[in-house]
Design a protein around this motif. Sequence first.
Motif, PDB file in Angstrom:
ATOM      1  N   GLY A   1     -28.256  73.438 -50.267  1.00  0.00           N
ATOM      2  CA  GLY A   1     -26.936  73.947 -50.773  1.00  0.00           C
ATOM      3  C   GLY A   1     -26.228  73.397 -50.853  1.00  0.00           C
ATOM      4  O   GLY A   1     -25.448  73.113 -52.284  1.00  0.00           O
ATOM      5  N   THR A   2     -25.694  72.082 -50.362  1.00  0.00           N
ATOM      6  CA  THR A   2     -24.327  70.662 -50.912  1.00  0.00           C
ATOM      7  C   THR A   2     -24.643  70.652 -51.795  1.00  0.00           C
ATOM      8  O   THR A   2     -24.046  70.050 -53.404  1.00  0.00           O
ATOM      9  CB  THR A   2     -24.420  70.052 -50.047  1.00  0.00           C
TER      10      THR A   2
ATOM     11  N   GLY B   1     -29.601  67.080 -46.603  1.00  0.00           N
ATOM     12  CA  GLY B   1     -29.571  66.148 -46.937  1.00  0.00           C
ATOM     13  C   GLY B   1     -30.075  65.173 -47.959  1.00  0.00           C
ATOM     14  O   GLY B   1     -30.265  65.004 -48.639  1.00  0.00           O
TER      15      GLY B   1
ATOM     16  N   ASN C   1     -31.822  85.617 -49.282  1.00  0.00           N
ATOM     17  CA  ASN C   1     -31.524  84.922 -48.049  1.00  0.00           C
ATOM     18  C   ASN C   1     -30.430  86.213 -47.104  1.00  0.00           C
ATOM     19  O   ASN C   1     -29.475  86.679 -47.289  1.00  0.00           O
ATOM     20  CB  ASN C   1     -30.271  83.733 -48.438  1.00  0.00           C
TER      21      ASN C   1
ATOM     22  N   SER D   1     -33.329  83.776 -41.930  1.00  0.00           N
ATOM     23  CA  SER D   1     -32.518  82.132 -40.997  1.00  0.00           C
ATOM     24  C   SER D   1     -31.471  82.545 -39.877  1.00  0.00           C
ATOM     25  O   SER D   1     -31.743  83.360 -39.479  1.00  0.00           O
ATOM     26  CB  SER D   1     -31.351  81.303 -42.042  1.00  0.00           C
TER      27      SER D   1
ATOM     28  N   LYS E   1     -36.170  80.239 -42.490  1.00  0.00           N
ATOM     29  CA  LYS E   1     -35.799  78.790 -42.516  1.00  0.00           C
ATOM     30  C   LYS E   1     -35.640  78.320 -40.135  1.00  0.00           C
ATOM     31  O   LYS E   1     -34.974  78.936 -39.082  1.00  0.00           O
ATOM     32  CB  LYS E   1     -34.449  78.750 -42.598  1.00  0.00           C
TER      33      LYS E   1
ATOM     34  N   GLU F   1     -30.825  76.961 -51.573  1.00  0.00           N
ATOM     35  CA  GLU F   1     -30.989  77.798 -50.697  1.00  0.00           C
ATOM     36  C   GLU F   1     -29.772  78.596 -50.668  1.00  0.00           C
ATOM     37  O   GLU F   1     -28.685  78.491 -51.204  1.00  0.00           O
ATOM     38  CB  GLU F   1     -30.747  76.867 -49.276  1.00  0.00           C
ATOM     39  N   GLY F   2     -29.260  79.734 -49.762  1.00  0.00           N
ATOM     40  CA  GLY F   2     -28.248  80.947 -49.638  1.00  0.00           C
ATOM     41  C   GLY F   2     -27.567  79.746 -48.449  1.00  0.00           C
ATOM     42  O   GLY F   2     -27.501  79.084 -48.192  1.00  0.00           O
TER      43      GLY F   2
ATOM     44  N   GLY G   1     -24.499  82.083 -48.209  1.00  0.00           N
ATOM     45  CA  GLY G   1     -23.540  82.865 -47.727  1.00  0.00           C
ATOM     46  C   GLY G   1     -21.960  82.571 -46.838  1.00  0.00           C
ATOM     47  O   GLY G   1     -22.522  81.564 -46.015  1.00  0.00           O
TER      48      GLY G   1
ATOM     49  N   GLY H   1     -25.108  71.874 -44.567  1.00  0.00           N
ATOM     50  CA  GLY H   1     -24.526  72.062 -44.324  1.00  0.00           C
ATOM     51  C   GLY H   1     -24.312  73.948 -44.286  1.00  0.00           C
ATOM     52  O   GLY H   1     -25.390  74.158 -44.341  1.00  0.00           O
TER      53      GLY H   1
HETATM   54  C1  LIG Z   1     -21.501  76.359 -48.144  1.00  0.00           C
HETATM   55  C2  LIG Z   1     -22.480  76.920 -47.697  1.00  0.00           C
HETATM   56  C3  LIG Z   1     -23.360  78.037 -47.098  1.00  0.00           C
HETATM   57  C4  LIG Z   1     -24.289  77.923 -46.643  1.00  0.00           C
HETATM   58  N1  LIG Z   1     -24.382  79.276 -46.294  1.00  0.00           N
HETATM   59  C5  LIG Z   1     -25.992  79.769 -45.807  1.00  0.00           C
HETATM   60  C6  LIG Z   1     -25.743  81.117 -45.154  1.00  0.00           C
HETATM   61  O1  LIG Z   1     -25.795  82.184 -45.549  1.00  0.00           O
HETATM   62  N2  LIG Z   1     -27.624  81.894 -44.964  1.00  0.00           N
HETATM   63  C7  LIG Z   1     -27.833  80.109 -44.520  1.00  0.00           C
HETATM   64  O2  LIG Z   1     -28.942  80.999 -43.978  1.00  0.00           O
HETATM   65  N3  LIG Z   1     -27.656  79.022 -44.651  1.00  0.00           N
HETATM   66  C8  LIG Z   1     -26.860  78.697 -45.589  1.00  0.00           C
HETATM   67  N4  LIG Z   1     -26.237  77.412 -45.842  1.00  0.00           N
HETATM   68  C9  LIG Z   1     -27.308  76.422 -45.159  1.00  0.00           C
HETATM   69  C10 LIG Z   1     -27.922  76.144 -46.796  1.00  0.00           C
HETATM   70  O3  LIG Z   1     -28.701  77.073 -47.119  1.00  0.00           O
HETATM   71  C11 LIG Z   1     -29.364  75.198 -46.471  1.00  0.00           C
HETATM   72  O4  LIG Z   1     -29.917  75.209 -44.775  1.00  0.00           O
HETATM   73  C12 LIG Z   1     -28.039  73.972 -46.135  1.00  0.00           C
HETATM   74  O5  LIG Z   1     -27.130  73.554 -47.334  1.00  0.00           O
HETATM   75  C13 LIG Z   1     -29.521  72.901 -46.742  1.00  0.00           C
HETATM   76  O6  LIG Z   1     -28.522  71.140 -46.418  1.00  0.00           O
HETATM   77  P1  LIG Z   1     -27.824  70.213 -47.498  1.00  0.00           P
HETATM   78  O7  LIG Z   1     -26.483  71.471 -47.356  1.00  0.00           O
HETATM   79  O8  LIG Z   1     -27.750  69.111 -46.887  1.00  0.00           O
HETATM   80  O9  LIG Z   1     -28.441  70.734 -49.193  1.00  0.00           O
HETATM   81  C14 LIG Z   1     -24.687  76.929 -46.206  1.00  0.00           C
HETATM   82  C15 LIG Z   1     -24.504  75.818 -46.791  1.00  0.00           C
HETATM   83  C16 LIG Z   1     -24.131  76.020 -47.590  1.00  0.00           C
HETATM   84  C17 LIG Z   1     -23.477  74.526 -48.070  1.00  0.00           C
END
Ligand SMILES: Cc1cc2nc3c(=O)[nH]c(=O)nc-3n(C[C@H](O)[C@H](O)[C@H](O)COP(=O)(O)O)c2cc1C
Length: 345
Positions: A218-219, A197, A78, A120, A141, A21-22, A24, A167
């Motif tokens: 993401g993470t 998660g 994204n 999102s 999202k 996923e994105g 930013g 995250g």
């Molecule tokens: C470092 C980081 C930056 C993120 N930036 C964005 C963002 O710019 N846009 C967005 O929609 N979600 C953002 N997210 C959320 C992620 O797109 C995603 O929904 C999320 O990481 C999923 O959960 P997880 O971290 O448990 O995998 C970000 C997450 C992280 C970890």
Amino acid sequence: MAALHTRLTELLGIEHPIIQEGMGPYRTDHLAAAVSNAGGLGTVSMPGMTQDPDVGARVLREHIEEVATLTERPFAVNVPVGRDASGSVLPVSEAYIRAVIEARTADSALAGQLRVLTTSAGFPGEFRALIRDAGLIHMHKVGATAHAKKAEAAGVDVVIASGYEMGGHTHTSPVHTFVLVPNVTEAVSVPVVLSGGARDGRTLAAALTLGADGVAMGTRFIATEDNTDWHPAYAERILAAREGDDAVFPAVYGPARGLRNAGVQRLLEILDNGELQGDELNRWKDEALIRAQSTGDVDAGIMAAGQVASAISDLVRVAEFVPRMAEEAAEILTRLAAATSPARV
Ligand SMILES: Cc1cc2nc3c(=O)[nH]c(=O)nc-3n(C[C@H](O)[C@H](O)[C@H](O)COP(=O)(O)O)c2cc1C
């Protein structure tokens, strides 16, 4: 090798139902290309919500073009959709949506790859027709079932249901993945992607069991050898994180989750004593986030990350990780199906 075909893989034209996923305001060009090359769907991230709209749109366009040189497979962009006090979509969000559409219009080969726009934060209702008419697959999202229904009613093609443990920017009203995802899959008929998660084949198998058509992460993707846009110190902190090392703090457009450190502590102090406010405060947050990624300032900078960081302990190669995750999920589902087969009783 066992394969997993879902409505998501069909719709997006990808091999494995796995999305990066994105993330930013961080740069994810090399990571996005690596995930797409591995058969998943990589996502180009937006360069910050405090950017001047023209500058931000130009930078996003450069990232899109860079990814197109690194992969021939489909990828996404994204765009978080913020709104101002009067309810209008922020100029920077509009500029990013238009930059995606213009990149496709300018280059038909690129348009064949840049198939997906993931929005999102807020829902871009007023841009829905523009996104559809541009031929983009629209993923949105959400963190609540009501928002999933609203997005489906407005015509989105895929809903990403992201639980509170995620995250980055998370949701104001906390609903966790294990409750949210089955609620959403019951409520809408478009494909749903579990997010928040997920980390391995077991979580992908669980997502499919809950009625989802894939997972987004993401993470997990931060701690990969392919994440060459990021300073390695960031991934090291993800690998070292334990349960309870995360914190939720007010970010640019709502609460965000990251790793607890001096940077988060300093943000809380600034909020407490009112030292910075409005645009100045938001710029401080964006800069603190970008510093952690680009210069490895993982103490005074801010590191967005999900609770799943506590479960990630190995640096993986995306080219191996993505197909292996799909294979592991397929093996689990096959094993469980065999265990419940009437032939055994
Ligand atoms: C470092 C980081 C930056 C993120 N930036 C964005 C963002 O710019 N846009 C967005 O929609 N979600 C953002 N997210 C959320 C992620 O797109 C995603 O929904 C999320 O990481 C999923 O959960 P997880 O971290 O448990 O995998 C970000 C997450 C992280 C970890």
